[in-house]
Design a protein around this motif. Structure first.
Motif, PDB file in Angstrom:
ATOM      1  N   UNK A 193      22.276  82.869 -45.614  1.00 27.89           N
ATOM      2  CA  UNK A 193      21.010  82.862 -44.187  1.00 27.89           C
ATOM      3  C   UNK A 193      21.295  84.366 -43.867  1.00 27.89           C
ATOM      4  N   UNK A 194      22.661  84.926 -43.866  1.00 29.96           N
ATOM      5  CA  UNK A 194      22.477  86.103 -43.116  1.00 29.96           C
ATOM      6  C   UNK A 194      22.181  87.084 -43.858  1.00 29.96           C
ATOM      7  N   UNK A 195      22.203  86.895 -45.409  1.00 30.95           N
ATOM      8  CA  UNK A 195      21.816  88.105 -46.386  1.00 30.95           C
ATOM      9  C   UNK A 195      20.252  88.139 -46.196  1.00 30.95           C
ATOM     10  N   UNK A 196      19.636  86.929 -45.761  1.00 31.28           N
ATOM     11  CA  UNK A 196      18.083  86.794 -45.768  1.00 31.28           C
ATOM     12  C   UNK A 196      17.391  87.014 -44.646  1.00 31.28           C
ATOM     13  N   UNK A 197      18.174  87.512 -43.322  1.00 29.74           N
ATOM     14  CA  UNK A 197      17.704  87.550 -42.122  1.00 29.74           C
ATOM     15  C   UNK A 197      18.056  89.056 -41.671  1.00 29.74           C
ATOM     16  N   UNK A 198      19.455  89.712 -41.565  1.00 30.43           N
ATOM     17  CA  UNK A 198      19.555  90.781 -41.050  1.00 30.43           C
ATOM     18  C   UNK A 198      18.824  91.995 -41.472  1.00 30.43           C
ATOM     19  N   UNK A 199      18.584  92.002 -43.071  1.00 32.17           N
ATOM     20  CA  UNK A 199      17.975  93.101 -43.423  1.00 32.17           C
ATOM     21  C   UNK A 199      16.345  93.446 -42.792  1.00 32.17           C
ATOM     22  N   UNK A 200      15.906  92.158 -42.436  1.00 36.68           N
ATOM     23  CA  UNK A 200      14.578  92.136 -41.744  1.00 36.68           C
ATOM     24  C   UNK A 200      14.591  92.778 -40.481  1.00 36.68           C
ATOM     25  N   UNK A 203      13.366  95.922 -44.012  1.00 38.86           N
ATOM     26  CA  UNK A 203      13.743  95.698 -45.215  1.00 38.86           C
ATOM     27  C   UNK A 203      13.795  94.283 -45.673  1.00 38.86           C
ATOM     28  N   UNK A 204      13.501  93.958 -46.939  1.00 37.44           N
ATOM     29  CA  UNK A 204      13.492  92.672 -47.601  1.00 37.44           C
ATOM     30  C   UNK A 204      14.830  92.308 -47.304  1.00 37.44           C
ATOM     31  N   UNK A 205      14.873  90.797 -46.715  1.00 40.72           N
ATOM     32  CA  UNK A 205      15.902  89.992 -46.980  1.00 40.72           C
ATOM     33  C   UNK A 205      16.208  88.810 -48.090  1.00 40.72           C
ATOM     34  N   UNK A 206      17.074  89.082 -49.067  1.00 41.31           N
ATOM     35  CA  UNK A 206      16.952  88.231 -50.071  1.00 41.31           C
ATOM     36  C   UNK A 206      18.468  88.350 -50.761  1.00 41.31           C
ATOM     37  N   UNK A 224       5.861  91.252 -48.602  1.00 39.91           N
ATOM     38  CA  UNK A 224       7.021  90.146 -48.590  1.00 39.91           C
ATOM     39  C   UNK A 224       7.928  90.302 -47.349  1.00 39.91           C
ATOM     40  N   UNK A 225       8.029  91.317 -46.486  1.00 36.95           N
ATOM     41  CA  UNK A 225       8.939  91.311 -45.502  1.00 36.95           C
ATOM     42  C   UNK A 225       7.959  91.013 -44.326  1.00 36.95           C
ATOM     43  N   UNK A 226       6.599  90.978 -44.257  1.00 37.90           N
ATOM     44  CA  UNK A 226       6.046  90.219 -43.189  1.00 37.90           C
ATOM     45  C   UNK A 226       5.902  88.782 -43.441  1.00 37.90           C
ATOM     46  N   UNK A 227       5.810  88.234 -44.665  1.00 38.95           N
ATOM     47  CA  UNK A 227       5.915  86.830 -44.853  1.00 38.95           C
ATOM     48  C   UNK A 227       7.251  86.209 -44.449  1.00 38.95           C
ATOM     49  N   UNK A 228       8.251  87.069 -44.871  1.00 33.07           N
ATOM     50  CA  UNK A 228       9.772  86.384 -44.358  1.00 33.07           C
ATOM     51  C   UNK A 228       9.937  86.292 -42.876  1.00 33.07           C
ATOM     52  N   UNK A 229       9.334  87.210 -42.412  1.00 31.57           N
ATOM     53  CA  UNK A 229       9.482  87.227 -40.844  1.00 31.57           C
ATOM     54  C   UNK A 229       8.643  86.253 -40.103  1.00 31.57           C
ATOM     55  N   UNK A 230       7.912  85.440 -40.867  1.00 30.87           N
ATOM     56  CA  UNK A 230       7.258  84.352 -40.127  1.00 30.87           C
ATOM     57  C   UNK A 230       7.564  82.893 -40.414  1.00 30.87           C
ATOM     58  N   UNK A 231       8.696  82.687 -41.256  1.00 34.61           N
ATOM     59  CA  UNK A 231       9.169  81.507 -41.664  1.00 34.61           C
ATOM     60  C   UNK A 231      10.726  81.398 -41.781  1.00 34.61           C
ATOM     61  N   UNK A 232      10.929  80.073 -41.936  1.00 30.55           N
ATOM     62  CA  UNK A 232      12.340  79.744 -41.968  1.00 30.55           C
ATOM     63  C   UNK A 232      13.098  80.734 -43.293  1.00 30.55           C
ATOM     64  N   UNK A 233      14.118  80.796 -43.448  1.00 29.76           N
ATOM     65  CA  UNK A 233      14.809  81.459 -44.398  1.00 29.76           C
ATOM     66  C   UNK A 233      14.898  80.550 -45.643  1.00 29.76           C
ATOM     67  N   UNK A 234      14.892  80.941 -47.231  1.00 30.82           N
ATOM     68  CA  UNK A 234      15.417  80.124 -48.105  1.00 30.82           C
ATOM     69  C   UNK A 234      16.545  79.257 -47.697  1.00 30.82           C
ATOM     70  N   UNK A 235      17.440  80.158 -47.452  1.00 29.76           N
ATOM     71  CA  UNK A 235      18.852  79.562 -47.166  1.00 29.76           C
ATOM     72  C   UNK A 235      18.824  78.299 -46.482  1.00 29.76           C
ATOM     73  N   UNK A 236      17.992  78.365 -45.257  1.00 30.76           N
ATOM     74  CA  UNK A 236      18.000  77.194 -44.215  1.00 30.76           C
ATOM     75  C   UNK A 236      17.275  76.066 -44.822  1.00 30.76           C
TER      76      UNK A 236
END
Length: 421
Positions: free
Chosen positions: A91-98, A102-105, A254-266
């Motif tokens: 979850x951290x990997x997918x959030x703090x890069x944003x 930058x993409x969080x993945x 993708x960065x815009x998309x990831x910033x609008x929804x819960x992480x895949x980890x969640x």
């Protein structure tokens, strides 16, 4: 035959067990050891595993242990499917890069580097334990980032092959579209782990007819939709990129998309909780449908095929794996790890010849390989400056301010997993 699965308490494991049960003639397992430090998860997963074996009349014995040395002792092959830090670290990997735009993945970009730094030392420790207890055992690595982890294992002299389910997923998808058996479909799969392209789709064997142009003409919309890429991009490329290429071809979107929804980890953490509750049901004796949404589709079949080829004559002679380049891609060093079709047998994997690549693909492969060189150096030796250089080299980052900010965040969020921090 004895196999050990390190990370056996994973919710993935029933997928693996189902494959072992169905394909027991290909891979006749006598003992399967599930190894995991989480004893509570082991109990739930192993209970379902035994019920799956029993339902499918598999005579193999399933045992469990939290002791790595005991688990891998006398194993013919050891499968690694661990996640250091669990879904919380993911979850951290997918959030703090944003935060840096930058993409969080978990396998690509800064998050992928964080996962490599956490994972490589742990995997190498496990591999040394395998070597001490059974130096002849094969190590099959499914642990991400597979390319970097496999290279770490090979550089340390271990008998290792990396495995990913991207290629087998494409094979099964194309087989359905072509209405043929999966074994009839062979892929001209070229690249790195999570950075690959299907340059051809051949019927009957590696030298068979290339039907990729027909697939794109007749099913281009469906293929592009699955990739979440524009049909016009796929048509202009004339090949099928891995869906991970979306992080490169549409990074800002993708960065815009990831910033609008819960992480895949969640999402996965919630799914895992539900799956573990299901696994505790003594009436459940097959993998639940929910597991298909967890990821890792067809992993079991790829793992069985690879293990059977490494340990005997039961597997396919040609498979897509991660192994040393050894001149296959002439613009990379021999000790780079690539993901291509290879002949697999008791002596390991030997890549098949690859035609000269378009600079569009070769350039990105070379760039990401340079990043992986630096990422492995950071994982093995540590240090803020090595982390910074790896981030600066990554084509999804590449700017001083981004690399500086990401370096600080990576170390802050992973300090408990970094011995040098």
């Amino acid at each position: 035959m004895k196999l050990a699965v390190v990370g056996g308490g994973s919710t993935y494991t029933p997928e693996l067990i189902d494959g072992f049960a169905r394909l027991r003639d290909t891979l006749p397992i006598e003992e399967l050891v599930l190894v995991d430090p989480a004893a509570d998860r082991l109990e739930l997963v192993s209970g379902l595993a035994r019920r799956i074996f029993a339902k499918q009349d598999h005579a193999g014995r399933i045992t469990t242990t939290t002791d790595i040395d005991a688990g891998v002792a006398d194993a013919d092959a050891v499968l690694l499917q661990l996640r250091v830090g669990g879904q919380a670290a993911r979850n951290q990997d997918e959030t703090w890069p944003l935060e840096c735009g930058c993409v969080g993945q978990e396998t690509t970009g800064a998050g992928g580097l964080a996962k490599a730094l956490r994972t490589v030392p742990v995997v190498l420790d496990i591999a040394e334990r395998v070597r001490r207890t059974n130096p002849d055992a094969w190590i099959i690595d499914f642990t991400n980032p597979v390319g970097i982890v496999t290279r770490a294992l090979l550089q340390a002299g271990h008998k290792a092959v990396g495995l990913c389910n991207v290629a087998i997923g494409f094979q099964r998808k194309f087989a359905r579209l072509l209405e043929v058996e999966p074994g009839q479909v062979h892929l001209d799969h070229v690249g790195l782990n999570h950075l690959s392209w299907e340059l051809g789709v051949r019927l009957g064997g590696p030298d068979g007819e290339n039907v990729l142009p027909r697939l794109l003409a007749e099913h281009g919309d469906a293929i592009a939709d699955d990739l979440r890429m524009p049909r016009k991009l796929v048509d202009r490329l004339g090949v099928v990129p891995s869906y991970y290429l979306r992080y490169f071809y549409a990074h800002d979107e993708v960065v815009r998309e990831l910033g609008t929804k819960p992480s895949r980890a969640a999402e996965v953490a919630a799914m895992e909780k539900e799956l573990l509750e299901m696994y505790g049901d003594p009436e459940l004796d097959e993998k639940p449908e929910l597991l298909a949404k967890r990821g890792g589709a067809f992993y079991s079949e790829a793992a069985v095929d690879l293990a059977a080829s490494l340990l005997g004559d039961g597997g396919s002679p040609v498979q897509v794996v991660n192994t040393y380049n050894n001149g296959t891609l002439p613009f990379l060093a021999d000790d780079a790890v690539i993901e291509v079709q290879a002949r697999v047998g008791r002596d390991g994997a030997t890549p098949l010849a690859v035609p000269a690549l378009d600079p569009l693909y070769a350039g990105l492969i070379a760039n990401v390989t340079a990043y992986e060189d630096l990422a492995l150096e950071a994982a093995l030796r540590g240090g803020r400056d090595r982390v910074f250089k790896a981030l600066l080299a990554h084509p999804l980052i590449g700017q001083f301010d981004y690399a500086e900010g990401l370096t600080d965040r990576l170390i802050a969020h992973n300090r408990e997993h970094l011995a040098w921090a």
